[in-house]
Motif scaffolding. Sequence first.
Motif, short mmCIF file in Angstrom:
data_model
loop_
_atom_site.label_atom_id
_atom_site.label_comp_id
_atom_site.label_asym_id
_atom_site.label_seq_id
_atom_site.Cartn_x
_atom_site.Cartn_y
_atom_site.Cartn_z
N ARG A 77 0.83 -1.19 0.00
CA ARG A 77 0.00 0.00 0.00
C ARG A 77 0.88 1.26 0.00
O ARG A 77 0.36 2.35 -0.11
CB ARG A 77 -0.92 0.01 1.23
N GLY A 78 2.22 1.07 0.18
CA GLY A 78 3.08 2.25 0.08
C GLY A 78 4.42 2.15 0.76
O GLY A 78 5.46 2.19 0.10
N ASN A 79 4.46 2.04 2.09
CA ASN A 79 5.74 2.14 2.79
C ASN A 79 6.65 0.95 2.55
O ASN A 79 7.87 1.10 2.42
CB ASN A 79 5.50 2.34 4.29
N HIS A 80 6.09 -0.25 2.50
CA HIS A 80 6.90 -1.43 2.18
C HIS A 80 7.48 -1.28 0.77
O HIS A 80 8.65 -1.59 0.54
CB HIS A 80 6.03 -2.68 2.29
N ILE A 97 6.60 -3.15 -8.50
CA ILE A 97 5.72 -3.07 -7.33
C ILE A 97 4.27 -3.07 -7.78
O ILE A 97 3.87 -2.25 -8.62
CB ILE A 97 6.02 -1.82 -6.50
N TYR A 98 3.49 -3.98 -7.20
CA TYR A 98 2.05 -4.02 -7.41
C TYR A 98 1.36 -3.25 -6.29
O TYR A 98 1.68 -3.42 -5.11
CB TYR A 98 1.55 -5.47 -7.42
N VAL A 99 0.41 -2.41 -6.69
CA VAL A 99 -0.41 -1.68 -5.74
C VAL A 99 -1.88 -1.88 -6.11
O VAL A 99 -2.19 -2.09 -7.29
CB VAL A 99 -0.09 -0.17 -5.73
N PRO A 100 -2.78 -1.85 -5.14
CA PRO A 100 -4.21 -1.96 -5.50
C PRO A 100 -4.69 -0.70 -6.20
O PRO A 100 -4.12 0.39 -6.03
CB PRO A 100 -4.89 -2.13 -4.14
N ARG A 101 -5.73 -0.84 -7.01
CA ARG A 101 -6.33 0.34 -7.66
C ARG A 101 -6.82 1.32 -6.59
O ARG A 101 -7.34 0.91 -5.55
CB ARG A 101 -7.49 -0.09 -8.56
N GLY A 102 -6.64 2.59 -6.87
CA GLY A 102 -7.05 3.62 -5.91
C GLY A 102 -6.06 3.82 -4.79
O GLY A 102 -6.37 4.48 -3.79
N ASN A 103 -4.85 3.28 -4.92
CA ASN A 103 -3.83 3.45 -3.89
C ASN A 103 -3.41 4.92 -3.79
O ASN A 103 -3.67 5.73 -4.69
CB ASN A 103 -2.61 2.59 -4.23
N ASP A 124 -7.69 -4.45 -3.37
CA ASP A 124 -7.03 -4.25 -2.09
C ASP A 124 -5.65 -4.88 -2.11
O ASP A 124 -5.22 -5.48 -3.10
CB ASP A 124 -7.87 -4.79 -0.93
N PHE A 125 -4.94 -4.76 -1.00
CA PHE A 125 -3.57 -5.26 -0.91
C PHE A 125 -3.48 -6.75 -1.17
O PHE A 125 -2.57 -7.22 -1.87
CB PHE A 125 -2.99 -4.93 0.47
N GLN A 126 -4.42 -7.51 -0.63
CA GLN A 126 -4.37 -8.97 -0.78
C GLN A 126 -4.41 -9.38 -2.25
O GLN A 126 -3.63 -10.23 -2.69
CB GLN A 126 -5.51 -9.62 -0.02
N GLU A 127 -5.28 -8.75 -3.03
CA GLU A 127 -5.38 -9.09 -4.45
C GLU A 127 -4.12 -8.66 -5.20
O GLU A 127 -3.64 -9.37 -6.09
CB GLU A 127 -6.62 -8.45 -5.06
N ALA A 128 -3.57 -7.52 -4.83
CA ALA A 128 -2.32 -7.07 -5.46
C ALA A 128 -1.19 -8.02 -5.13
O ALA A 128 -0.36 -8.36 -5.99
CB ALA A 128 -1.98 -5.65 -4.99
N SER A 227 -8.98 4.28 6.20
CA SER A 227 -8.16 5.29 5.53
C SER A 227 -6.71 5.27 6.01
O SER A 227 -5.85 5.88 5.39
CB SER A 227 -8.75 6.69 5.75
N ALA A 228 -6.46 4.57 7.11
CA ALA A 228 -5.08 4.39 7.60
C ALA A 228 -4.47 3.21 6.86
O ALA A 228 -4.48 2.07 7.33
CB ALA A 228 -5.09 4.15 9.11
N ASP A 229 -3.93 3.46 5.66
CA ASP A 229 -3.57 2.35 4.78
C ASP A 229 -2.45 1.48 5.35
O ASP A 229 -2.35 0.30 5.00
CB ASP A 229 -3.22 2.84 3.37
N GLY A 230 -1.63 2.00 6.24
CA GLY A 230 -0.60 1.18 6.87
C GLY A 230 -1.14 0.13 7.81
O GLY A 230 -0.41 -0.76 8.25
#
Length: 327
Positions: A77-80, A97-103, A124-128, A227-230
Amino acid sequence: MFTLAELEQAHAIVAAAVPATPAHAWPLLSSRLGTDVVVKHENHTPAGAFKVRGGLVYVDNLKRTQPDVRGLITATRGNHGQSVAFAGRRNGLPVTIYVPRGNSVEKNRAMAAFGAELIEHGSDFQEAREEAGRHAARESLQMVPSFHPDLVRGVATYALELFRTAPDLDVLYVPIGQGSGICGCILARDLLGLKTEIVGVQSTEAPSYALSFAARTVVTTNSADTSADGLATRSPDADALAIILKGASRIVQVSDAEIADAVRILWTDTHNLAEGAGAAPLAAALQEKPKLVGKRVGLVLSGGNIDLDLFRRWVMPAAAPAEAGAA
């Protein structure tokens, strides 16, 4: 998972790229919580979050053990992702890097700025993450997981810095995404022989680790709509959960509204920018304020990578009335 000597070695690897981050006692926060408070500022790393430490140690070990590695791939989702991109560029490895749509648009831009190729996939992250795994198999790339012993050893270096600066902490609040941060804190505490109580923090909208902690086994959820994506994890890592079950005292759940309040408080009381996960420990401490009387409290401000739009929605509406009154 590792010895103190191995943790010291990881700290030397990290220190070559990331200076030790400060741990500050902020009087306004202490007054607000009614006790002594120390904030570990992982928002001050070159990638704006603690995970850069893990990427550096993981890639360093990978290069030594698999010198012919062709490239790295991961999901985030970003920091990793910023961590892997930062370490990949430093070590001359291409990164996908794969990210979910709307990241997060701003986190996407930061990863690309570090040289990563970004691919959007899934809701979401799991699908990515699942698609990144398939891509890794097709192209013979090294799939960098979200939880791995080398990642934990790397991020544990911030706990080593904190505990050596403030060995007398009674309790430390740590956000939980995929679990590397809290596991690093638990393992560093134990290696140093300290008694600090470690409390995990999750979102009420992404409570997979909290549910797993209560059930003492892995519990997945159907969504992680925060909304806290971490904190947006719906499938816990079994190895991380085992460490958390052994070494954490409890997991506190906080709402997005409580996190928004904490982002605002960190801005007004310390003038530090916190992303949702980074503010969650303060939200949990405020929720548990009556329990903290007379204790020295540590808060891990794990990152400051918050999109401007979200910052405006969470912080500015509440600030506007006070500013209007002052005018």
